[in-house]
Motif scaffolding. Structure first.
Motif, short mmCIF file in Angstrom:
data_model
loop_
_atom_site.label_atom_id
_atom_site.label_comp_id
_atom_site.label_asym_id
_atom_site.label_seq_id
_atom_site.Cartn_x
_atom_site.Cartn_y
_atom_site.Cartn_z
N GLU A 81 46.51 29.58 29.88
CA GLU A 81 47.84 28.88 29.35
C GLU A 81 48.69 29.59 28.38
O GLU A 81 48.20 30.94 28.08
N SER A 99 39.53 25.49 30.30
CA SER A 99 39.21 24.42 31.14
C SER A 99 40.46 23.52 31.11
O SER A 99 40.23 22.12 31.19
N ARG A 100 41.54 23.78 30.50
CA ARG A 100 42.76 22.81 30.47
C ARG A 100 43.51 23.02 31.80
O ARG A 100 44.76 22.91 31.65
N PHE A 101 42.85 22.47 33.06
CA PHE A 101 43.67 22.59 34.07
C PHE A 101 43.75 21.04 34.40
O PHE A 101 42.91 20.04 33.96
N LEU A 110 42.97 23.60 40.55
CA LEU A 110 42.45 24.71 40.16
C LEU A 110 41.88 25.35 41.40
O LEU A 110 42.06 26.71 41.66
N PHE A 120 48.24 23.41 34.48
CA PHE A 120 47.55 24.21 33.51
C PHE A 120 48.25 23.81 32.27
O PHE A 120 49.36 23.60 31.82
N TYR A 130 40.65 27.11 25.82
CA TYR A 130 41.75 26.88 26.85
C TYR A 130 41.37 27.07 28.26
O TYR A 130 42.41 26.97 29.17
N ASP A 177 53.49 27.11 30.22
CA ASP A 177 52.28 26.87 30.88
C ASP A 177 52.56 26.50 32.45
O ASP A 177 53.39 25.62 32.87
N ARG A 181 43.67 30.14 35.03
CA ARG A 181 42.82 29.21 34.26
C ARG A 181 43.27 29.32 32.71
O ARG A 181 42.77 28.55 32.04
#
Length: 291
Positions: A48, A203-205, A211, A72, A201, A68, A46
């Motif tokens: 990066e 929730s930057r999927f 996920l 992600f 960061y 990354d 989750r």
């Protein structure tokens, strides 16, 4: 949000690059001078690349390349593939060959699973560094009940109607619960920084399918599964209060790896990279001295 490590990072040159490997345009960042020893660092689940920057801040004498992971941050999903362990290993093999063949390899948390599997499978490196390694099955950890709740959470998020499931998986409340569970420091400024990092960061999927795949991979594999195949010198940086892999399990893991060095950091849990990066960097520098 104030970063305790901003002034150190400001002195290290950094450039953003991209490369297409495994069919996906991979974003990566290069810190340090081109003629310095090179480390390829792989972040955790989750997260990066930003998450490992505090460690980079204390390693100015190295060239550190941080991508990354697919799905992600700024790297998209691998097209047409389930994001299982083999997919990530194939991606890392191609990334290393394209960007930094023969580099030192570092993995944090989920990254420890990916990097150890890749090195065990033949990825060439002179040294392997595992920070907060997942050294035993996650479901058997000291917070096995919490892990089972997480399994249910990601399962539900993947099966609810997409807008609802996506909102649940990106919930700021859930992210804060996760953050509070992992953070150990009593320093209010540092705690605020850690929470802010997760807010920014975590929730930057790319989407909920990636996920879910990555989460299933994270709880289905661990470094112990390939321990005896890790023949290169390997550094394990373990935490005294890690809720995912207890330090006792890390000691067992170190005994199973043919050429392992174990460093235990007290009074920290699964967030060594945020809470004790200076100690982690010192262990890394000592391990690599003379390479």
């Amino acid at each position: 949000m104030y970063s305790p490590y901003a002034s150190l990072l400001a002195d290290i040159p950094v450039v953003r690059e991209t490369v297409v490997v495994a069919g996906v345009e991979t974003a990566y960042w290069v810190y340090g001078d081109d003629d310095a020893p090179t480390i390829v660092a792989v972040h955790g689940f989750r997260g990066e690349h930003h998450g490992l920057e505090p460690v980079v801040a204390y390693l100015p004498d190295y060239r550190i390349i941080m991508p990354d992971l697919p799905g992600f941050g700024e790297t998209g999903p691998i097209p047409g593939r389930e994001h299982n362990l083999q997919a990530y290993v194939d991606w890392l093999n191609e990334f290393g060959a394209a960007v930094a063949p023969g580099a030192i390899i570092l993995g944090h948390s989920f990254g420890s699973i990916v990097t150890s599997a890749a090195v065990a499978g033949g990825l060439k490196t002179p040294r392997l560094i595992l920070v907060n390694p997942i050294g035993a099955p996650a479901l058997a950890g000291p917070r096995g009940i919490m892990t089972r709740l997480a399994v249910f959470y990601y399962w539900v998020g993947a099966r609810l109607p997409k807008p609802i499931g996506d909102a649940l998986l990106r919930s700021k409340l859930i992210v804060r619960v996760m953050s509070n569970t992992m953070v150990k420091t009593k320093d209010k400024t540092l705690r605020a920084f850690v929470h802010d990092q997760h807010d920014q960061y975590f929730s930057r999927f790319a989407d909920r399918d990636v996920l879910h795949d990555a989460f299933v991979t994270s709880v289905s594999h661990d470094v112990s599964q390939v321990a005896t195949q890790l023949t290169v010198p390997t550094l394990l940086i373990a935490a005294e209060k890690d809720d995912i892999t207890p330090v006792e399990a890390e000691r067992v893991l170190a005994q199973r790896i043919p050429n392992a060095t174990l460093v235990e950091i007290p009074n920290v849990g699964h967030l060594i990279h945020y809470e004790t990066p200076k100690q982690a960097a010192a262990a890394i520098d000592e391990f690599l001295t003379g390479l």
